[in-house]
Motif scaffolding. Structure first.
Motif, PDB file in Angstrom:
ATOM      1  N   LEU A 173     -11.901  31.944 -16.440  1.00 37.59           N
ATOM      2  CA  LEU A 173     -11.422  30.605 -16.084  1.00 37.59           C
ATOM      3  C   LEU A 173     -10.901  29.863 -17.304  1.00 37.59           C
ATOM      4  O   LEU A 173     -10.182  28.871 -17.167  1.00 37.59           O
ATOM      5  CB  LEU A 173     -12.553  29.799 -15.426  1.00 37.59           C
ATOM      6  N   GLY A 174     -11.233  30.350 -18.488  1.00 37.11           N
ATOM      7  CA  GLY A 174     -10.742  29.720 -19.707  1.00 37.11           C
ATOM      8  C   GLY A 174      -9.309  30.072 -20.045  1.00 37.11           C
ATOM      9  O   GLY A 174      -8.749  29.526 -20.998  1.00 37.11           O
ATOM     10  N   GLY A 175      -8.713  31.005 -19.276  1.00 36.33           N
ATOM     11  CA  GLY A 175      -7.301  31.310 -19.491  1.00 36.33           C
ATOM     12  C   GLY A 175      -7.038  32.527 -20.357  1.00 36.33           C
ATOM     13  O   GLY A 175      -5.997  32.600 -21.020  1.00 36.33           O
ATOM     14  N   ILE A 209      -3.552  34.190 -21.471  1.00 39.83           N
ATOM     15  CA  ILE A 209      -2.681  34.308 -20.307  1.00 39.83           C
ATOM     16  C   ILE A 209      -1.429  33.455 -20.459  1.00 39.83           C
ATOM     17  O   ILE A 209      -0.371  33.789 -19.916  1.00 39.83           O
ATOM     18  CB  ILE A 209      -3.450  33.907 -19.024  1.00 39.83           C
ATOM     19  N   GLY A 210      -1.497  32.405 -21.209  1.00 42.37           N
ATOM     20  CA  GLY A 210      -0.360  31.508 -21.353  1.00 42.37           C
ATOM     21  C   GLY A 210       0.705  31.990 -22.325  1.00 42.37           C
ATOM     22  O   GLY A 210       1.779  31.383 -22.407  1.00 42.37           O
ATOM     23  N   ASP A 211       0.450  33.081 -23.067  1.00 41.00           N
ATOM     24  CA  ASP A 211       1.414  33.591 -24.045  1.00 41.00           C
ATOM     25  C   ASP A 211       2.208  34.755 -23.459  1.00 41.00           C
ATOM     26  O   ASP A 211       1.703  35.524 -22.646  1.00 41.00           O
ATOM     27  CB  ASP A 211       0.706  34.044 -25.322  1.00 41.00           C
ATOM     28  N   SER A 212       3.437  34.900 -23.930  1.00 41.30           N
ATOM     29  CA  SER A 212       4.319  35.942 -23.389  1.00 41.30           C
ATOM     30  C   SER A 212       4.708  36.998 -24.416  1.00 41.30           C
ATOM     31  O   SER A 212       5.490  37.890 -24.104  1.00 41.30           O
ATOM     32  CB  SER A 212       5.605  35.295 -22.854  1.00 41.30           C
ATOM     33  N   ASP A 213       4.195  36.899 -25.625  1.00 44.77           N
ATOM     34  CA  ASP A 213       4.654  37.804 -26.688  1.00 44.77           C
ATOM     35  C   ASP A 213       3.523  38.666 -27.256  1.00 44.77           C
ATOM     36  O   ASP A 213       3.492  38.966 -28.439  1.00 44.77           O
ATOM     37  CB  ASP A 213       5.311  37.007 -27.816  1.00 44.77           C
ATOM     38  N   GLY A 232       3.045  47.276 -16.250  1.00 38.88           N
ATOM     39  CA  GLY A 232       2.454  47.023 -14.938  1.00 38.88           C
ATOM     40  C   GLY A 232       1.567  45.784 -14.931  1.00 38.88           C
ATOM     41  O   GLY A 232       1.562  45.010 -13.971  1.00 38.88           O
ATOM     42  N   VAL A 233       0.801  45.597 -16.003  1.00 37.23           N
ATOM     43  CA  VAL A 233      -0.041  44.393 -16.110  1.00 37.23           C
ATOM     44  C   VAL A 233       0.841  43.151 -16.197  1.00 37.23           C
ATOM     45  O   VAL A 233       0.560  42.118 -15.558  1.00 37.23           O
ATOM     46  CB  VAL A 233      -0.965  44.501 -17.340  1.00 37.23           C
ATOM     47  N   THR A 234       1.914  43.231 -16.971  1.00 32.95           N
ATOM     48  CA  THR A 234       2.844  42.101 -17.074  1.00 32.95           C
ATOM     49  C   THR A 234       3.450  41.771 -15.717  1.00 32.95           C
ATOM     50  O   THR A 234       3.524  40.598 -15.318  1.00 32.95           O
ATOM     51  CB  THR A 234       3.965  42.425 -18.076  1.00 32.95           C
ATOM     52  N   GLU A 235       3.884  42.788 -14.994  1.00 31.77           N
ATOM     53  CA  GLU A 235       4.467  42.564 -13.663  1.00 31.77           C
ATOM     54  C   GLU A 235       3.442  41.961 -12.707  1.00 31.77           C
ATOM     55  O   GLU A 235       3.778  41.102 -11.875  1.00 31.77           O
ATOM     56  CB  GLU A 235       4.993  43.884 -13.098  1.00 31.77           C
ATOM     57  N   ALA A 255       3.666  33.330 -17.073  1.00 27.19           N
ATOM     58  CA  ALA A 255       4.234  33.354 -18.426  1.00 27.19           C
ATOM     59  C   ALA A 255       3.695  34.512 -19.245  1.00 27.19           C
ATOM     60  O   ALA A 255       4.268  34.877 -20.278  1.00 27.19           O
ATOM     61  CB  ALA A 255       3.927  32.047 -19.147  1.00 27.19           C
ATOM     62  N   PHE A 256       2.621  35.131 -18.787  1.00 25.40           N
ATOM     63  CA  PHE A 256       1.975  36.199 -19.551  1.00 25.40           C
ATOM     64  C   PHE A 256       2.886  37.408 -19.694  1.00 25.40           C
ATOM     65  O   PHE A 256       3.600  37.800 -18.767  1.00 25.40           O
ATOM     66  CB  PHE A 256       0.675  36.615 -18.866  1.00 25.40           C
TER      67      PHE A 256
END
Length: 475
Positions: A173-175, A209-213, A232-235, A255-256
């Motif tokens: 739950l902390g993201g 989870i909020g980062d994409s890189d 697959g995890v990204t998708e 956004a992950f």
């Protein structure tokens, strides 16, 4: 001294470089038709199933079934009752969005619950939630909601070596990502065991989870599989997570993003492999029995037990099947083909660790007679048939055919796998019947020998003329 040009070998070499250049520029061929029609619905919960018994009915015309909500089955379903009389109308199956109570949905939920209860036991309470055509889980510990769990069983278009790879993702739950787990796939079992033992999945832990890189390390020798897992995890975060987790977070979970890339250690590996090819192909390097034995032992130790990186004929099919090949595997494949053209198939003779294991066994064989129980021609025909069946099967969609290779099973030393004992049996048989696997069943060797034969000029032998006998001179 006039330089002689072998136009046959030069032409084949140009074709090889041309094919590699094409895929380097344009990437793999688009095979969305194959992926959509076969791979994306292969899991046990979303495969088409027969939902009505037609044994006692006569159907004269195929028809469109439309309207209604009964018998919904994942992506496919019977949505209107069929009358007992003869069917005469045609039509199209319509899809219902209200799948919360579908049969497949419940089966998926039960399996998800079983996986999580097996993992946590009495340490946590697992509550399965249904959301449209998806299901996910809330995980409680000490009466408080601690994490959320979802899977990519329905929406999965990423291709591994042998099709889609199904993963489970648990987020706090902390993201952050709490854990990524492997569920099922048709990837080569020995490589999967290598990935799972390597700690690869531990790299996902605590990723924001909020980062994409995000970037993690791929596993050498299982590059395609580990890259597909990351994609697959990204998708799953882009497609599935927004539908089931949006109400739990105050930011966009789609956004992950995470990528799996090889470390620069692959450069060292390719330099070593290039050195072995150079030893085999450079004629000025003298090959003795001792030097060949030393190279065989080194190949087994470094490429076999160390890298456990198998090269198979499937590598050449990957770009045609829409699968991207790593730079390491591209160079490896190029060296292997060039060695078949210019080095009399040096890969099979010097580089392949499974071949090296058979040669070492053969060297210390106590048997004087080491002939096959069939003729060389018969062995060649059997190998061509095996290769053709595997080739066609893989191309039309049976990607598990790409797993027909004993290399990883032997050097992974996974004693729980029966393929390990089959590989040991072929090594032991080589004591009596030399190189049995290579000569009868190896599809990679068959392809490379075909390239070698195509590169060699056919020498036509005419009838041998006897020299006239000279009469002795009379004194």
């Amino acid at each position: 001294m006039q330089l002689k040009i072998d136009y046959r070998k030069s032409g084949i070499t140009l074709l090889i470089f041309g094919a590699f250049a094409y895929f380097a520029i344009y990437g793999p061929l688009d095979r969305e038709d194959l992926h959509q029609n076969i791979s994306t619905i292969e899991n046990e919960h979303f495969a088409p199933k027969l939902v009505a018994d037609f044994e006692r009915k006569t159907t004269k015309e195929a028809g469109l079934i439309s309207e209604g909500k009964s018998y919904v089955l994942g992506e496919y379903g019977l949505v209107r009752a069929i009358p007992k009389n003869v069917v005469r109308e045609a039509g199209m199956i319509s899809f219902s969005n209200d799948m919360g109570e579908s049969l497949h949905n419940k089966e998926w939920a039960n399996d998800m619950s079983g996986r999580l209860k097996e993992k946590y036991g009495d340490d946590a309470e697992v509550v399965i939630k249904l959301h449209g055509d998806l299901c996910y889980a809330e995980i409680y510990q000490s009466g408080r909601l601690r994490s959320l769990y979802f899977e990519n069983m329905m929406h999965n278009t990423v291709q591994g070596f042998s099709g889609p790879i199904y993963m489970g993702i648990e987020s706090s739950l902390g993201g952050s990502v709490r854990e990524v787990s492997y569920i099922t796939s048709k990837e080569t079992e020995s490589y999967l065991r290598k990935v799972l033992r390597s700690g690869y999945l531990d790299q996902y832990k605590d990723l924001n989870i909020g980062d994409s890189d995000h970037q993690i390390d791929a596993i050498s020798g299982a590059t395609i599989t580990t890259k597909a897992m990351a994609d697959g995890v990204t998708e799953a975060f882009h497609v599935t997570a927004p539908q089931v987790l949006a109400t739990y977070y105050d930011f966009d979970v789609d956004a992950f993003g995470v990528k799996a890339e090889l470390t620069y250690l692959w450069i060292v590996h390719i330099i070593v492999i290039t050195g072995i090819f150079a030893f085999a192909m450079i004629p000025q390097i003298k090959k003795t029995k001792k030097s060949r034995l030393a190279v065989s032992i080194f190949t087994m130790a470094y490429i076999g037990f160390g890298m456990n990186s198998s090269f198979t004929y499937i590598t050449y099919l990957m770009p045609f099947m829409g699968t991207e090949v790593s730079l390491f595997l591209t160079i490896y494949a190029l060296l292997t083909l060039l060695s078949a053209v210019w080095g009399k198939n040096a890969y099979c003779s010097y580089v392949c660790p499974f071949g090296a294991a058979q040669m070492i066994t053969l060297k210390y064989s106590p048997f004087k007679s080491k002939k096959l129980f069939i003729t060389n021609k018969q062995a060649e025909y059997i190998r061509y048939i095996v290769t053709l069946v595997l080739f066609v099967g893989f191309v039309i969609g049976y990607k598990e055919f790409g797993n027909f290779e004993l290399f990883p099973d032997l050097f992974s030393t996974e004693i729980s796998s029966y393929w390990f004992y089959i590989s040991l049996a072929f090594i032991a048989i080589s004591v009596k019947y030399p190189m049995l696997w290579c000569r009868v069943a190896c599809p990679t060797g068959c392809v490379l020998d075909a390239v070698k034969n195509a590169s060699e000029k056919k020498v036509k032998r005419g009838p041998i003329k006897k020299a006239p006998m000279k009469r002795p001179l009379r004194a």
